[in-house]
Each structure stands twice: as C-alpha cells, then as structure tokens.
Design an enzyme around this catalytic site. Structure first.
Site, PDB file in Angstrom:
ATOM      1  N   TYR A 296       0.849  -1.194   0.000  1.00 25.16           N
ATOM      2  CA  TYR A 296       0.000   0.000   0.000  1.00 25.16           C
ATOM      3  C   TYR A 296       0.884   1.244   0.000  1.00 25.16           C
ATOM      4  CZ  TYR A 296      -4.283   2.631   0.727  1.00 25.16           C
ATOM      5  OH  TYR A 296      -5.330   3.501   0.566  1.00 25.16           O
TER       6      TYR A 296
ATOM      7  N   LYS B 164     -20.061 -20.031 -11.495  1.00 23.84           N
ATOM      8  CA  LYS B 164     -19.348 -19.763 -12.747  1.00 23.84           C
ATOM      9  C   LYS B 164     -17.929 -19.266 -12.457  1.00 23.84           C
ATOM     10  CE  LYS B 164     -19.827 -19.411 -17.266  1.00 23.84           C
ATOM     11  NZ  LYS B 164     -20.822 -19.926 -18.184  1.00 23.84           N
TER      12      LYS B 164
END
Length: 751
Positions: A41, A96
């Site tokens: 970060y 999916k």
C-alpha cells in the site's frame, strides 16, 4: 449408469459449509511485516500507480487485471428457472467464477446488477472496464442480452462474451465438425433445423453460418413453427435475420430430410416420427436441460444410424459449456485481447474437434470407466480431459493474434503450452477420475459405524451420488433417529441397514472365525462376542463372504485398534505385506506418504516393499510414480544409522528391477524442490518426487498431521493396500467428505 441424486438439504449444506458461498480472496504477495505493507500500500504502491498512468498497458504487469474476469448477471434468465432477480442469481454466478478458476486458473468475481434496463447494465459494465481483463455475461434474458452484448463490444476494449449464446455455440460447432466427418457430409450441403430461437439457438446458427452453412439450408423454429421470410407473428430483428425462403411451416415438416437437428428448446419437442423422417446418418444435438428434446435411446430406437449429443453427463457426447468459456478466456487474457471474435470461437471449436480425434490418455478413459475413442459415441472431448488447458488456449491465442485483437502477442507458443501445463491443479482431475471409476464400479459399500452421524451422512452421499449401494451396519431404530436428527429422514428408506443381531449369515460367520482363530487363544464364547457384538469384525466378515464389495471404518476408534480387529478376519499385518499410504493434496500438488498405518519401524527390505506398493497406489490414482526415500540426511551426509537404511532401501530396489523412478536417501526439500534437487546432478529422479517413503510410522504421522493442521492440506488416507479385499480405515477426526473419499477409494480398489 446410476443417476446422481442431489437433495435440497445437501445443496444448501454445500453452499453453507465450511463458510457461506463458494470462494474467498487470498493475498498472493507477502503481508506479514511493516515493510510488506509499505510495499503493498502506501508509499510503495505509488510507483506502479505512476507507471500505469504513464503507460496504461502496464496495468497487465502490475495488477491482477490480466487474469481477472467479471461474471455479470441481472438474474432475468437463471438456468432453467426464469426471472428470479439479481440477488437470487448470485449462487450461479459464484459457481461460474469457481469454474473459471478450476478449469483454467482464471480469477473471476461475480457481479449481480439489480436492474432490467439494458442501458443501465451497459453503463454499469462500461464503467467497471478498467478493473477486468474480460467480461462474461450470464443468465440475461433475450432479446436484452443481444442489445447489451453488442453495445458493450462496441464501446469496450476488453473481451465481452455472453456465454449462454456463444459458449453453447462453440461446443455445438465442435461436435458438429466431427459428427459431419463421421457421416461423410459437408456443412455447406447440410440441411440444418434448429428448434429454440433464444440466445443460444441464434448464436449456434450464426456461428455455423460463419463456418459455411448456407442461409436457406438453415431453418430456425420457435414455439410458433418455422421462421420464414414474411412471417410477422412473434418476430424480432434477431429472428428476422435468420428467416429462410421456404414453404415449410412446422417443425415436423422441417425435419423431413434434414441432416442436422439442433435443439435448445424443451423436453419432448422432438418425436421418434420426426427423427425417422430425417436424412441418412442424421445428427441430433438435443441440448435442452435438464431433459433433452428426445433421449438417445428414443432416437436410436428408430434411427440406429443417428449420431446423438445432449447436454447431460450421463449420456455420451455431452455439449458442456465448461469445455469452452474457461479456455477461450484463458487464451484471450494471455494475449491481452481487445475482443473475442468469431475467428477465436471457430479456432476453439476446431481445436476441440481435433482433440476428440486424438488418442485418449489412459487417465481420461480411467476417469470415465470406459475406453474412449473417436466415433459416434465420442465426438466431443470430456470436461475432465487434462489436455484441454494446453491445447485450446494456444489455438484461441493464435487466432486472436492472426486477426489483430492481441495487445501483447505470444512469441513462443511452445513455451506458452508448457506454462499452461504447469498452471493446472492435478488433484481435482485425480479426484474426479476416482469418483467416475467408483460410479462405474457400483460397489456395495459397507459402512461399519452406523451409529455415527458423519458415517451415515457419508453413506447417504455415497448412494445419492450414484456410486453404488450403501450398506450400514447398525440398529435400524438408531440409524433412523440419527438420520432424522441430521435432517435426512427421507434417506431412511434408501439405505440398507444390516444388524448383526438378526443377520441370517451369523452362523456362517462364526464358523469361519472359529476355524481361523481357535489356535490363537479364542474360544467359542469369544467368537460369538466378536461376530455378533463387534461391528468392525462383523463388517469384515460381511466383506470376506462377498456380502459387500468394500469396507469403510475407523471414524469412531483409533486406526491401530481397528487394524487389530480386521486382522481377526483378514491377513493385514506388516508380515502379510499390508501397507498404509496417505495422499496429501495441497496447492495443486499431490504427494503420497508411506507407511502411515502398518509398519512401526521398517527395515530396508520392508521399505522397498512399501515403495513398490505405494507406486501401485500412485498408478491407481493416475500418477506416474517418482519415489524418494526421505530422511534428515542426503546421500550419506550427515552419517547416521537411522538414515543409512533409507539409502540401503534404494539399493534393494536396484536388485528388484522395478519399473518406476526412485532415489534416496534425501531430505524432503531435495525430494520436492527442483532447485534443491539440481544441486545433486547425479540424482536419478526426473522431477519432484510424488511418493515419500519415511523411516518410521511416527515420522509419517507427524508429517501428515503437521501438513493438515498448519498448511490446511487435504488428507486422503491412510489407504490400506496389500490386503485381499478393499478395506479403508478413516481417522477419528474425519469429516463426512473424508469418509466419502475413503469409500470411493475402496470402490475403485485403489491399492
């Protein structure tokens, strides 16, 4: 083949346990120290931010964009269930997403959009474009799906693919290429009838026309009959594009003399009479789900010359979208494609068709319990063919490069194929393979501990998965009570409960046991108690007399105690050649450890025997054995009597002329890490070991439990081998799934 049964309770439990949903996000970089966080970060992240701002292409280098697909739906056409809304579609879209990961190592996130307005969906998806390398649209009803996909293709610079349309079309085209080859016909000459003018049907016909089918040779039908030029009732612009010049008006009329029937409609839409009226060597793709327009049995009854495919896994020639979309996206993502075009779809179809014509690997045939070879019952590869991952994406990528949609072309396609091979987790296909073989075997499985809820749930799962008959040893009332408590009261009638107290075979069992144990300090009273009151002994007696085909036990008592009881009925001691082999599945690798059950402190000759039996188990699982005799010493250093026997075992195998690779002694890192192994160029292993032979049972136990607890490895075993009948002993902390896996091992006679 027995049909699988899935109950609502099982389906809900699968989605609830061990955590709600079907996937989680895991960090792929170190996140432990302050330095790690500073790189992940602020301030370290500013560097790739600036690089991407300066050159947007580098987003594929510094972020997950290049391997990330969005699975997007609004829930207006969920499976065969209709418009149930965006939130209700979430389980399907999660499913999916995990199929993308399972079959092609593509990361996918499901996104459900709560609107039926095509413009709102188009705007939302366009705005998410920077996040993803591709968009998979799913379960959006026609005609909105056509509008949404077409507009997004025009305005986005990443692939947009509506799988309900093109996924079905690609697999259908692949099957048709081979079906026409077998029937000696050319697509240009064929009369094709399609029933079902929805998203999938229209896409199928469009792709086949791109591949050479003639417009007026293709008759599209819907619930109102043939779509002909001039028809006004029930029409839209997408149907009108396929209106043919014809006098035929009904499906029945259209089928007369037709070469090909494609069905994406409803159960029973095609009659035997319609099939009988088709041309010679007709091709019938009855793809309605869950039940086809006509079953293969019904079609073959009137036309033995027909080639039939369906959408179902319990018939040959399954038209399954999972053969297409993962690999299409894999190939498209790897060239940073701007689109998935017709040429890429056709390349996918042709590569699938070509793969079905190749010799089928033994592990695939083993997984399906039958020999597969190109012909009328095998025109499409099976979903668990391990070659799909490295055959289909390169064909798709090459087509993308040839047609100019690749941002970053692949220079070395051979190296790309090798990289694809290394991406795949072999464990899933191994587990699928043994489940398929178990289903073909239809073994009567004896579950010895009918008083344990986990065992009962595993027995129910075994039977409902269509694997065979579950025989539960216990008292009927006790079994009923525990099943009802587990929410499986409807399963009481399905299982066969065997009670030792009222078995008609008890006297036969006692005679057998007395003859076997009378010189081992057992009198008639002992024999009566063992045969009628000890469920482990009773279950073993059932198996010994052919009243079951396999045995699973050990969930309620320590394995050493269980093995002692089984030895009353079978020869399962170290001196008899019995060996325990445990499979560890972790991060896409499978490693077998032995001996984990029988030998307390094996010597060199024993270790060689253990290696031979472990190699047999490995081959049963579809692995080519590479054995390492492991220790704290590598090739003689440091010197130790305890390590020396491991090196000696390797020499014993030298004299036995075995047909698998082996080496040792060596430390575990040398056995499993190619870089560490490379420091010993004389090492005879050609790759990382997949079988570790350990010095003693205590080291095996420590290794297995450490991997299980610290690394979260999946443990299957110990698999008992070297006994005359299939017996598998679970551990006392086994889950329902662990017990089921052991039953599957017994059904396949692994070892």
């Amino acid at each position: 083949m027995t049909k699988m049964k899935i109950t609502p309770e099982e389906a809900l439990a699968y989605h609830l346990d061990p955590k709600p949903g079907k996937y989680e996000v895991v960090a792929s970089t170190p996140m432990a120290t302050q330095r790690d966080l500073s790189l992940a970060y602020s301030p370290g992240v500013a560097v790739p931010v600036q690089a991407i701002a300066d050159n947007p292409e580098t987003a594929y280098d510094y972020t997950v964009k290049g391997n990330m697909v969005a699975v997007i739906s609004n829930g207006t056409a969920i499976l065969g269930m209709g418009n149930l809304g965006a939130l209700a579609s979430k389980p399907v879209m999660e499913g999916k997403a995990v199929l993308f990961k399972r079959f092609a190592d593509v990361n996918a996130i499901d996104i459900e959009l709560d609107t039926e307005d095509p413009d709102e969906i188009i705007a939302a998806v366009r705005l998410m474009g920077p996040t993803f390398g591709g968009i998979n649209l799913e379960d959006i009803k026609a005609p909105e799906c056509f509008i949404i996909e077409q507009r997004l293709k025009e305005i986005m610079d990443i692939p947009v693919f509506h799988d309900d349309q093109h996924g079905t079309a690609v697999i259908c085209a692949a099957g048709l290429i081979n079906a026409l080859e077998l029937s000696g016909k050319r697509i240009e000459d064929c009369r094709i009838v399609l029933n079902g003018a929805g998203a999938a049907g229209i896409a199928c016909l469009e792709l086949l026309k791109t591949m050479g089918a003639r417009h007026d040779n293709c008759l599209m039908c819907d619930t109102k009959g043939v779509i002909w030029q001039g028809r006004t009732e029930g029409m839209n612009q997408w149907k009108s594009a396929h209106a043919a010049r014809t006098d035929l008006r009904t499906l029945e009329e259209a089928m007369q003399g037709a070469d090909v029937f494609l069905g994406v409609s409803a159960k029973g839409a095609v009659t035997p009479e319609m099939v009988a009226s088709m041309a010679e060597n007709p091709v019938i793709f009855a793809m309605a789900n869950p039940d086809p327009e006509i079953t293969p049995e019904e079609a073959h009854a009137v036309r033995p010359d027909a080639i039939v495919a369906t959408g179902r896994s319990d018939y040959p020639n399954q038209v399954n979208n999972v053969l297409g979309f993962p690999y299409l996206f894999r190939g498209a993502l790897d060239i940073h494609a701007r689109a998935i075009n017709d040429e890429m779809k056709i390349a996918c179809a042709r590569a699938l068709a070509a793969l079905a014509r190749e010799d089928v690997p033994d592990e695939v045939a083993m997984a399906y319990g039958r020999k597969l070879s190109f012909g009328r019952d095998y025109i499409i590869p099976t979903p668990f063919d391990p070659r799909l991952i490295y055959v289909i994406p390169p064909a798709v990528a090459k087509a993308g490069m040839d047609t100019g949609v690749a941002r970053r072309p692949i220079i070395d396609l051979h190296a790309y194929e090798l990289a694809l091979k290394s991406r795949m987790d072999p464990t899933a296909s191994i587990l699928q393979g043994i489940h398929a073989r178990a289903k073909a075997a239809q073994a009567r499985m004896i579950f010895a501990e009918g008083d344990d809820p986990r065992v009962l749930r595993a027995a129910v799962a075994y039977q409902r998965a269509g694997l065979g008959k579950a025989l539960v040893v216990g008292r009927e009332a006790d079994v009923r009570e525990k099943l009802e408590a587990a929410g499986l009261s409807d399963a009481v009638r399905e299982l066969e409960v065997v009670n030792a107290a009222n078995s008609r075979h008890t006297e036969t069992y006692k005679t057998f046991l007395y003859n076997r144990l009378q010189r081992g300090g057992f009198d008639a009273h002992d024999i009566n108690r063992l045969a009628t009151r000890d469920r482990h002994v009773f279950s073993a007696l059932m198996l010994a007399h052919g009243h079951g085909d396999g045995l699973v036990t050990g969930a309620t008592r320590k394995s050493a105690y269980i093995l002692q009881l089984i030895n009353h009925v079978f020869d399962a001691k170290a001196s008899d050649g019995a060996v325990g082999v445990t499979a560890l599945l972790h991060k896409g690798r499978i490693v077998l450890l032995a001996d984990t059950l029988v030998h307390e402190w094996p010597e060199a000759e024993d270790l060689a025997d253990i290696a031979i039996k472990s190699a047999r188990v490995a081959r049963n699982l579809g692995l080519e054995p590479r054995v390492a005799f492991v220790s704290f010493s590598t090739f003689g250093y440091p010197v130790s009597e305890r390590a020396a026997k491991m090196g000696e075992a390797s020499k014993v195998l030298d004299g036995r002329k075995v047909d698998f690779e082996y080496e040792g002694e060596m430390t575990v890192d040398v056995a499993l890490n190619p870089a560490a192994m490379a420091q010993y160029p004389f090492c005879r292993l050609t790759g990382p070991a997949n079988i570790l032979i350990v010095p003693a049972r205590h080291s095996a136990s420590i290794s297995v439990k450490l991997m299980q607890e610290m690394a979260g490895a999946t443990v299957i075993g110990p698999i008992l081998t070297g006994v005359t009948k299939p017996i598998q002993i679970c551990s006392v902390n086994s889950t329902v799934n662990d017990i089921l896996n052991m039953a599957v091992m017994a059904a396949c006679k692994v070892g």
